[in-house]
Structures are given as structure tokens and as C-alpha cells.
Design a protein around this motif. Structure first.
Motif, PDB file in Angstrom:
ATOM      1  N   GLY A  23      48.994  37.163  48.342  1.00 23.57           N
ATOM      2  CA  GLY A  23      49.005  36.202  47.252  1.00 23.57           C
ATOM      3  C   GLY A  23      47.797  36.367  46.354  1.00 23.57           C
ATOM      4  O   GLY A  23      47.065  37.361  46.428  1.00 23.57           O
ATOM      5  N   ASN A  24      47.587  35.371  45.504  1.00 25.65           N
ATOM      6  CA  ASN A  24      46.487  35.368  44.545  1.00 25.65           C
ATOM      7  C   ASN A  24      45.799  34.004  44.574  1.00 25.65           C
ATOM      8  O   ASN A  24      46.420  32.987  44.894  1.00 25.65           O
ATOM      9  CB  ASN A  24      46.998  35.623  43.121  1.00 25.65           C
ATOM     10  N   LEU A  25      44.526  33.984  44.215  1.00 27.83           N
ATOM     11  CA  LEU A  25      43.823  32.707  44.109  1.00 27.83           C
ATOM     12  C   LEU A  25      44.500  31.836  43.056  1.00 27.83           C
ATOM     13  O   LEU A  25      44.882  32.311  41.986  1.00 27.83           O
ATOM     14  CB  LEU A  25      42.360  32.908  43.714  1.00 27.83           C
ATOM     15  N   THR A  26      44.622  30.559  43.362  1.00 25.63           N
ATOM     16  CA  THR A  26      45.184  29.629  42.379  1.00 25.63           C
ATOM     17  C   THR A  26      44.183  29.387  41.248  1.00 25.63           C
ATOM     18  O   THR A  26      42.974  29.601  41.408  1.00 25.63           O
ATOM     19  CB  THR A  26      45.540  28.291  43.026  1.00 25.63           C
ATOM     20  N   LYS A  27      44.684  28.933  40.144  1.00 28.79           N
ATOM     21  CA  LYS A  27      43.835  28.650  38.987  1.00 28.79           C
ATOM     22  C   LYS A  27      42.778  27.606  39.335  1.00 28.79           C
ATOM     23  O   LYS A  27      41.601  27.746  38.968  1.00 28.79           O
ATOM     24  CB  LYS A  27      44.708  28.147  37.831  1.00 28.79           C
ATOM     25  N   GLU A  28      43.195  26.574  40.075  1.00 23.07           N
ATOM     26  CA  GLU A  28      42.276  25.491  40.427  1.00 23.07           C
ATOM     27  C   GLU A  28      41.136  25.998  41.310  1.00 23.07           C
ATOM     28  O   GLU A  28      39.965  25.629  41.125  1.00 23.07           O
ATOM     29  CB  GLU A  28      43.028  24.370  41.143  1.00 23.07           C
ATOM     30  N   VAL A  29      41.464  26.850  42.264  1.00 21.50           N
ATOM     31  CA  VAL A  29      40.442  27.383  43.171  1.00 21.50           C
ATOM     32  C   VAL A  29      39.486  28.301  42.412  1.00 21.50           C
ATOM     33  O   VAL A  29      38.263  28.257  42.620  1.00 21.50           O
ATOM     34  CB  VAL A  29      41.099  28.127  44.351  1.00 21.50           C
ATOM     35  N   LYS A  30      40.024  29.129  41.523  1.00 20.51           N
ATOM     36  CA  LYS A  30      39.153  30.017  40.740  1.00 20.51           C
ATOM     37  C   LYS A  30      38.158  29.216  39.908  1.00 20.51           C
ATOM     38  O   LYS A  30      36.978  29.571  39.828  1.00 20.51           O
ATOM     39  CB  LYS A  30      40.003  30.921  39.840  1.00 20.51           C
ATOM     40  N   GLU A  31      38.633  28.149  39.311  1.00 25.20           N
ATOM     41  CA  GLU A  31      37.741  27.309  38.511  1.00 25.20           C
ATOM     42  C   GLU A  31      36.655  26.692  39.381  1.00 25.20           C
ATOM     43  O   GLU A  31      35.483  26.637  38.980  1.00 25.20           O
ATOM     44  CB  GLU A  31      38.549  26.221  37.807  1.00 25.20           C
ATOM     45  N   GLU A  32      37.032  26.213  40.559  1.00 19.03           N
ATOM     46  CA  GLU A  32      36.048  25.583  41.438  1.00 19.03           C
ATOM     47  C   GLU A  32      35.020  26.586  41.949  1.00 19.03           C
ATOM     48  O   GLU A  32      33.835  26.263  42.098  1.00 19.03           O
ATOM     49  CB  GLU A  32      36.745  24.916  42.626  1.00 19.03           C
ATOM     50  N   LEU A  33      35.448  27.819  42.220  1.00 19.93           N
ATOM     51  CA  LEU A  33      34.548  28.833  42.758  1.00 19.93           C
ATOM     52  C   LEU A  33      33.790  29.597  41.680  1.00 19.93           C
ATOM     53  O   LEU A  33      32.882  30.372  41.994  1.00 19.93           O
ATOM     54  CB  LEU A  33      35.341  29.829  43.617  1.00 19.93           C
ATOM     55  N   GLY A  34      34.174  29.407  40.432  1.00 17.88           N
ATOM     56  CA  GLY A  34      33.505  30.110  39.351  1.00 17.88           C
ATOM     57  C   GLY A  34      33.964  31.543  39.194  1.00 17.88           C
ATOM     58  O   GLY A  34      33.195  32.423  38.777  1.00 17.88           O
ATOM     59  N   LEU A  35      35.242  31.807  39.500  1.00 15.81           N
ATOM     60  CA  LEU A  35      35.805  33.142  39.369  1.00 15.81           C
ATOM     61  C   LEU A  35      36.825  33.178  38.240  1.00 15.81           C
ATOM     62  O   LEU A  35      37.360  32.138  37.848  1.00 15.81           O
ATOM     63  CB  LEU A  35      36.481  33.571  40.682  1.00 15.81           C
ATOM     64  N   SER A  36      37.095  34.374  37.733  1.00  6.25           N
ATOM     65  CA  SER A  36      38.097  34.528  36.676  1.00  6.25           C
ATOM     66  C   SER A  36      38.881  35.803  36.916  1.00  6.25           C
ATOM     67  O   SER A  36      38.532  36.618  37.765  1.00  6.25           O
ATOM     68  CB  SER A  36      37.418  34.559  35.299  1.00  6.25           C
ATOM     69  N   GLY A  37      39.943  35.972  36.171  1.00  5.96           N
ATOM     70  CA  GLY A  37      40.779  37.148  36.344  1.00  5.96           C
ATOM     71  C   GLY A  37      41.733  36.980  37.513  1.00  5.96           C
ATOM     72  O   GLY A  37      41.807  35.937  38.154  1.00  5.96           O
ATOM     73  N   ASP A  38      42.464  38.034  37.777  1.00  8.75           N
ATOM     74  CA  ASP A  38      43.457  38.022  38.849  1.00  8.75           C
ATOM     75  C   ASP A  38      42.782  38.439  40.153  1.00  8.75           C
ATOM     76  O   ASP A  38      42.379  39.593  40.303  1.00  8.75           O
ATOM     77  CB  ASP A  38      44.597  38.987  38.501  1.00  8.75           C
ATOM     78  N   VAL A  39      42.640  37.498  41.094  1.00  9.48           N
ATOM     79  CA  VAL A  39      41.970  37.786  42.366  1.00  9.48           C
ATOM     80  C   VAL A  39      43.020  37.855  43.473  1.00  9.48           C
ATOM     81  O   VAL A  39      43.671  36.859  43.781  1.00  9.48           O
ATOM     82  CB  VAL A  39      40.906  36.724  42.702  1.00  9.48           C
ATOM     83  N   LEU A  40      43.169  39.040  44.056  1.00 10.21           N
ATOM     84  CA  LEU A  40      44.167  39.259  45.098  1.00 10.21           C
ATOM     85  C   LEU A  40      43.642  38.790  46.450  1.00 10.21           C
ATOM     86  O   LEU A  40      42.437  38.818  46.708  1.00 10.21           O
ATOM     87  CB  LEU A  40      44.517  40.739  45.191  1.00 10.21           C
ATOM     88  N   VAL A  41      44.557  38.394  47.330  1.00  8.88           N
ATOM     89  CA  VAL A  41      44.211  38.045  48.701  1.00  8.88           C
ATOM     90  C   VAL A  41      45.077  38.890  49.628  1.00  8.88           C
ATOM     91  O   VAL A  41      46.299  38.948  49.469  1.00  8.88           O
ATOM     92  CB  VAL A  41      44.435  36.548  48.977  1.00  8.88           C
ATOM     93  N   VAL A  42      44.444  39.575  50.589  1.00  2.00           N
ATOM     94  CA  VAL A  42      45.183  40.422  51.522  1.00  2.00           C
ATOM     95  C   VAL A  42      45.319  39.727  52.875  1.00  2.00           C
ATOM     96  O   VAL A  42      44.710  38.689  53.129  1.00  2.00           O
ATOM     97  CB  VAL A  42      44.514  41.806  51.697  1.00  2.00           C
ATOM     98  N   GLY A  43      46.099  40.347  53.749  1.00  8.65           N
ATOM     99  CA  GLY A  43      46.400  39.730  55.035  1.00  8.65           C
ATOM    100  C   GLY A  43      45.185  39.437  55.878  1.00  8.65           C
ATOM    101  O   GLY A  43      45.083  38.399  56.527  1.00  8.65           O
TER     102      GLY A  43
END
Length: 495
Positions: free
Chosen positions: A215-235
Motif C-alpha cells: 500500500g501507500n501512506l495515506t494523505k493524513e499520515v503524510k501530513e502528520e509526519l511531514g512527508l510528501s510524494g508517493d510513499v510506498l509500504v512493503v510487506g
């Protein structure tokens, strides 16, 4: 590109950042509590994991000056076997029951009696042990029926963090191998086990390989963590499989020994293999292959108990200095490291930590050294089983907090009778998680390629021949101690 590895451990979470060249850019960690509401119970609040993971990520990004748009992917290493149950609104129904919790003896017997050990091995490759997840589910079914009926999602600890990051219910096959619900050989859920448990298959997360994108980081989580762009999550992987990646334990002949909270002897296999006596775990490896693993429930935690509880107020280094002055064999003192019961080779939740051979001449240094030797003897038990099933052992790599001690590493080399290699990093599971993230993002073609870039052997501790001979004799005495005390352990469980 930057890859993050989240290592959700038994007492803390660590987040590591690496780049595609193999450089470690920074790390941050947070601690949380383990709760012991009853003897042999161990629980944690999953919300503590989530809050502390977020704080660690934010600290890492801030203090390491990581650009918000450069984090490409995230991987996991997670404490295994824990039960996290969510209701239909995704609320946690009860505290997570942890890997070291020993309350499920009856449930393990029920599972074994129902299937028989041969059939159980055929279904899931392992025996029913108190630490595994399936017996925990049965315990809830028996003892908390109203909560059991509300369960809609069953997750492992790291996968709860994944859910909070992405909204996805997913796990990987290495971590799922320790649930007693996975057909390990075929890397899929066992329908017969699911039916016996009385749960809906939809309650279980979707299965992935450790390097696959879930999956990918949700928009809400990216905002809270201070990240941007498409962040992938692996197993990601269970802690030991991730630690194996983080040490380069990916080919046959390589064995990883972990001196962490628990103790692990981990051997990689290209093909599926099972110990006929089920003394070792047969699990999926995070590189798409398989591994055998022996686990002792208390390793470095034995030393932690000895320093922080039995010798509260004493200086850690002073105690180890005293141990270094004690002679090999501790003047006849032997320590059985069963502070939380044991898994390999005895699978006995009633086993107790025990000092044997004390006399009026025994010193505190003797007892401290006996703790170090007792843990090393316990790890050797697993090594001997690997030899019994004809596993080739050409390289041994030690990791974990205990491996930082020169004294403990020398004791380990002498008791094993083999060279212990040191690598250029002690990041273990966190680095393995980051490597998996890099492979999932396509930066590396294979896990083996990534390991070659990140991990180098930088030193070794060789066994001393005379010490090896003496420890071989003591190990024979050590192995007889459990059999002599087994009935007493069972009796003492009722005190």
C-alpha cells in the motif's frame, strides 16, 4: 531515494533511514512498556506502538534533515506472534497478547490433540506453542467470548502500524509463519486451521512476500509526519527474518545468532525443510525462500533481569567486569535461562530460571558469568539440532544487544566451537526492513544484491581450543539439568 525501516520491538520502536548507496542517514527510537498483569502473561497497548512510531519518524526526519519528498518507501521488522484484534470500527478490543505470553498451555494441547502432531506439521509446519498466535485466539474464544464475537480483523504487531499508516489489512509470509495459521510450505492460509479456530478467513490479513508493495501512506499520515510524494509500504518481515536480511543471512550455510531480548539461531534454506521432531520452527524467509529457527524466550533479558532486578543499583559494567574475573565454568555454577519458560528445544512454559551448583565460595561474578554462559548454552542447543538435521554451517554472524559485549562473544565462540563473525552494522531488523523497502521500490533487483551493498564482515572472534574442550564437557551437564528438573518445574507452576 531514501528508505525507512521501522523495527517494532518488544520494548521499543526504532526507525532507520538509509539511501541507495548503503549509507545510514540517521535513526530515532522510543520506548514503551510491557505489562505483566498475571504470572506468565505479557501484554502491550497497540496505541503505544503507534504513538511512539510516529514520534520516532518525526524526530528522525527532523534531526537528520531528511527532505520531505525524498522518502520513497517504508519497510517493517516486527516482534512476532502477538495478537492484535480489531472490531468492525477498527477499535482495538483488548491489549495485544505478546510473543512471550505463556497463558495458552491448554489451548496448545487442544490443537495438538485435535489434529495430532503429524497432521499439524503437515498443515502448518510447526508444533502448537504457547507463544504462537492461534492458541491466543482460542484462549480469547474460551475466556472472552463476548470479545471474540466482535473480532473482525486479526493483525500481528507490525501490521497494526501498517494499518495505521495505510489503512490496509496486510501481512507478510515470514511473520505469518509464526501464527500457526499459515501453510508454510505453500505460503498460504491453512483452511483447515481457520475452520478449526472458528474464525472467518476475511478476519485474516492479505498475504504478501516481504519485499512486495502492500500500500501507500495515506494523505493524513503524510501530513502528520511531514512527508510528501508517493510513499510506498512493503510487506516487511518478522523480526528474526528482517534481522537475517540486515546481517546478510540469505544463503544456505549462513547462520545468524541473535542475543536480543529473546535468543535466536536462524539458518537460511533454499528449499522447505522441517525437523521431524518439531524442535525447530520451519518458517518462510523474507527473501522468498525458507528458514529453520530455534528460539529461546529469554536471552539478553536474563542479563537485564540480573542487573536491574536481582542487583538493582549496581553498575552494569562493574558486574560484567566481575564476570570477566570469574573462571570458565563459574566455579561449578550453572544458570538455566528459563525466566519466561522455554521454546527450543523443550517447549515448556513451566520451565523456570535456575541457578545450580552454588556454594559458600560462589561469588557474584560467578553468577553473572553463569548467566552469560547459560544463555550461550541455550543457543547451542539449537545449533546442535541444526547439525542433527544435516544443516551446513559455514558462517555464524552474531547480532543483538548482547553481541556488543566482547566477553559474551568470546563465550559464545568457545561454547559453539566456531568463529563468530562481526559485521559493519548492528542495526539488524531495522536495516533489514529498510533493505526490503529498497527492493520493493525497485532500487535493487534482489535482496542478495542489496545485502552485498549494505553489509560487510569487519572482524571475527575465534574459539579458544582449550575453552572449547572444557565447555563441551560442561554442556553435557547443562543439558541434563533440565531433564532432572522438569517434574519440579511442573510442580512449582502450582505454587
Amino acid at each position: 531515494m531514501i528508505f525507512l525501516g521501522i523495527d517494532l520491538g518488544a520494548s521499543s520502536v526504532k526507525v532507520l533511514a538509509v539511501d541507495q548507496e548503503g549509507n545510514i542517514l540517521g535513526e530515532a527510537s522510543r520506548e514503551y512498556l510491557v505489562h505483566y498483569p498475571k504470572s506468565n502473561w505479557a501484554e502491550q497497548n497497540p496505541e503505544d506502538w503507534w504513538v511512539n512510531t510516529k514520534e520516532a519518524i518525526k524526530e528522525l526526519i527532523s534531526k537528520s534533515n531528511i527532505p520531505s519528498d525524498k522518502v520513497r518507501s517504508i519497510g517493517f521488522s516486527g516482534q512476532m506472534h502477538g495478537l492484535v484484534a480489531l472490531d468492525e470500527s477498527n477499535n482495538v478490543l483488548f491489549p495485544a497478547i505478546l510473543w512471550c505470553d505463556q497463558r495458552t498451555t491448554e489451548e496448545c494441547e487442544d490443537i495438538t490433540n485435535h489434529f495430532g502432531q503429524e497432521k499439524l506439521t503437515e498443515l502448518v509446519g510447526n508444533k502448537a506453542l504457547t507463544g504462537f498466535t492461534a492458541p491466543k485466539i482460542l484462549w480469547v474464544k474460551k475466556n472472552k467470548q463476548e470479545l471474540f464475537e466482535k473480532i473482525r480483523h486479526i493483525l500481528l504487531p507490525k501490521d497494526y502500524i501498517r494499518f495505521k499508516l495505510t489503512g490496509d489489512y496486510a501481512t507478510d509470509v515470514s511473520d505469518a509463519s509464526g501464527m500457526l495459521l499459515l501453510d508454510v510450505e505453500n505460503r498460504t492460509w491453512s483452511q483447515e486451521m481457520i475452520e478449526y479456530m472458528g474464525i472467518d478467513k476475511d478476519c485474516l490479513p492479505k498475504l504478501y512476500e516481504s519485499y512486495e508493495i502492500t500500500g501507500n501512506l495515506t494523505k493524513e499520515v503524510k501530513e502528520e509526519l511531514g512527508l510528501s510524494g508517493d510513499v510506498l509500504v512493503v510487506g516487511g518481515a518478522g523480526d528474526n527474518a528482517a534481522g537475517a536480511i540486515g546481517t546478510g543471512t540469505v544463503k544456505e550455510g549462513t547462520v545468524m545468532v541473535t542475543l536480543g531480548t529473546s535468543g535466536v539461531v536462524f539458518a537460511a534454506h533454499d528449499e522447505y525443510a522441517v525437523d521431524s521432531k518439531n524442535r525447530l520452527h520451519a518458517f518462510c524467509h523474507s527473501n522468498g525462500k525458507y528458514h529453520s529457527m530455534g528460539v529461546m524466550l529469554s536471552a539478553a533479558s536474563c542479563l537485564k533481569w540480573w542487573v536491574e532486578e536481582a542487583n538493582k543499583g549496581m553498575d552494569f559494567d562493574e558486574l560484567l567486569n566481575e564476570a570477566a574475573l570469574s573462571k570458565l565454568g563459574c566455579d561449578g555454577v550453572i544458570f538455566l535461562p528459563y525466566l519466561m519458560g522455554e521454546r527450543t528445544p523443550y517447549a515448556d512454559p513451566n520451565a523456570k530460571g535456575t541457578f545450580l551448583g552454588l556454594s559458600m565460595t560462589s561469588t557474584r561474578g560467578d553468577m553473572t558469568r553463569a548467566v552469560l554462559e547459560g544463555v550461550a548454552f541455550g543457543l547451542r542447543d539449537s545449533l546442535e539440532i541444526l547439525k542433527d538435521i544435516k544443516v551446513n554451517i559455514s558462517q555464524i554472524i552474531a547480532i543483538g544487544g548482547g553481541s556488543k559485549s566482547p566477553l559474551w562473544k568470546q563465550i559464545l565462540a568457545d561454547i559453539f566451537g566456531q568463529t563468530i563473525e562481526e559485521i559493519n552494522t548492528n542495526q539488524g531488523g531495522a536495516l533489514g526492513a529498510a533493505i526490503l523497502a529498497g527492493v520493493g521500490a525497485g532500487e535493487f533487483k534482489t535482496i542478495e544484491e542489496a545485502c552485498t551493498k549494505f553489509i560487510k564482515v569487519v572482524g571475527s572472534v575465534k574459539p579458544i581450543d582449550e575453552n572449547v574442550k572444557r565447555y563441551n564437557k560442561i554442556h553435557k551437564i547443562y543439558t541434563k539439568a533440565y531433564e532432572s528438573l522438569k517434574d519440579w518445574f511442573e510442580l512449582s507452576a502450582n505454587i
